[in-house]
Scaffold this active site. Structure first.
Site, PDB file in Angstrom:
ATOM      1  N   ARG A 133       3.882  66.162  -2.176  1.00 28.20           N
ATOM      2  CA  ARG A 133       3.508  67.272  -1.288  1.00 28.20           C
ATOM      3  C   ARG A 133       4.740  67.959  -0.705  1.00 28.20           C
ATOM      4  NH1 ARG A 133      -0.594  64.445   2.624  1.00 28.20           N
ATOM      5  NH2 ARG A 133      -0.518  66.507   3.627  1.00 28.20           N
ATOM      6  N   ASP A 159      -3.200  59.570   0.393  1.00 28.77           N
ATOM      7  CA  ASP A 159      -3.403  60.057   1.763  1.00 28.77           C
ATOM      8  C   ASP A 159      -4.816  60.588   1.974  1.00 28.77           C
ATOM      9  OD1 ASP A 159      -0.652  59.728   2.240  1.00 28.77           O
ATOM     10  OD2 ASP A 159      -0.213  61.775   1.569  1.00 28.77           O
ATOM     11  N   ARG A 193      -1.523  54.198  -2.493  1.00 25.16           N
ATOM     12  CA  ARG A 193      -2.375  54.444  -1.330  1.00 25.16           C
ATOM     13  C   ARG A 193      -2.415  55.941  -1.086  1.00 25.16           C
ATOM     14  NH1 ARG A 193       0.892  50.418   2.411  1.00 25.16           N
ATOM     15  NH2 ARG A 193       2.450  51.505   1.189  1.00 25.16           N
TER      16      ARG A 193
END
Lengths: 244, 244
Positions: free
Chosen positions: B197, B52, B50
């Protein structure tokens, strides 16, 4: 009078081209608006090349004479704070009296990106001509080699080009294969209008197998625009660098 | 029941993420809308990851069981005619009963693009984290080597991640220098939320010289999210490939 030289990059997607014109936003207008704001007085610039609607740049150059230039940081950081996010100044320098981004240029390099796969691809849709059939880069390179040198490029000149003649020195026309991506790199002292896009359209006819490599030279020698391939779409083209 | 597997690419810029959600457009909703139109009946899909809001993909995979699948061309050409221009199906295939894009995945590779130059650059603004100071890629690579293997990545896990634990096997965390561009490639069997990230944000602290390479491992061993670098912006990240 000193001359300020700016190196510009832009995403040409939403512009009607470099040059100020009535039918849409132009990069030139954005640059002049920002410069005029910095100087608190109107400024006009000259660019090395008037890129078409949709064409990008990572090394466009523009210049303007300025009696008392601002500190160079004003032209880089200051301009970048004022310009929209799709236009930026990459560098600023001072040149001697008489320098002109267009007239002083010794040559330019353009880069055209083609992608060939079975489907469209969202990540490069604004920066590559996506062709959904296989291309033969070796045949394209063979054709490209037949087009370099000092030649009359009338067959690759836009109908509305205002140049007196189409003799140009095409020093480099390389076809660089890279898997699904093919880049065409064109370097010349000067170009006629739509020259790179018309050359690429012709190379793609060869790459698709519709024409043999020798046909590209026949087109060149014919001096007849109607014989060349279709004009490749603007959004695959980037003005890479201007030489001085 | 056979399972249809789709490989997707998307420009995540204008989406609130992969997953259907109330606060904005999602890629999943676009894909399900197109699939449902093709099948003339509602279809739901499962994705490998999924992504972002703002994250891109060139190899996302989704799947759904289908009693009598359409011809595969309907899922590539047909879907691409129905999807918006920032989402595309790159390939479609049939998998045996029980295949599930998420549960069957053996691993994933993400790619994070960083650019370091004195100014912003319009051409990559949607696909790279632009940092206006010099980065030391060798120091970043040194730090990255200290973070691979089967480790507890709690320090790099988003606060709202719903995983029971953060032990993951990070097989590869490479820092690839390329002039003004640095790519970080991360490969693991699975990732916790925001892991790439947060890893990139930590590597950039090292690259900027604010922390030594050994600090990255201290952060890892602390298991404390507050000690890691800032979360790198979403738009530099691309889901590159899912392995089965």
């Amino acid at each position: 009078m000193p001359v300020v030289k700016l190196v510009l990059a832009y995403d040409g997607s939403r512009y009607a081209g470099w040059q100020v014109q009535p039918n849409g936003p132009s990069i030139q207008a954005e640059v002049e608006r920002a410069l005029s704001a910095l100087h608190k007085a109107p400024r006009r610039v000259t660019a090395a090349g008037r890129t078409d609607a949709g064409v990008h740049a990572r090394g466009q150059v523009c210049s303007f004479p300025e009696e008392i230039p601002l500190p160079l940081a004003a032209y880089s950081k200051g301009m970048n704070a004022l310009l929209p996010e799709d236009v930026a100044v990459l560098g600023a320098s001072l040149e001697p009296d008489g320098f002109d981004a267009r007239r002083s240029a010794r040559g330019k390099r353009y880069r055209y990106r083609i992608e060939s796969r079975g489907t469209r691809h969202p990540l490069s849709r604004a920066f590559a001509w996506q062709i959904f059939r296989p291309l033969d880069p070796a045949a394209m390179a063979d054709a490209a080699r037949r087009l370099t040198g000092r030649r009359d490029f009338a067959a690759f000149q836009a109908a509305d080009c205002d140049s007196h003649h189409a003799v140009r020195d095409l020093g480099r026309l390389d076809v660089l294969p890279g898997g699904e991506t093919i880049e065409v790199v064109a370097e010349a002292t000067a170009f006629v209008k739509h020259m790179v896009r018309n050359l690429v359209g012709t190379l793609v006819e060869v790459g698709l197998g519709r024409r043999p490599p020798a046909w590209a030279e026949e087109v060149l020698l014919s001096l007849d625009r109607k014989r060349a391939g279709p004009t490749a779409p603007a959004h695959g083209l980037t003005l890479d660098e201007v030489f001085y």
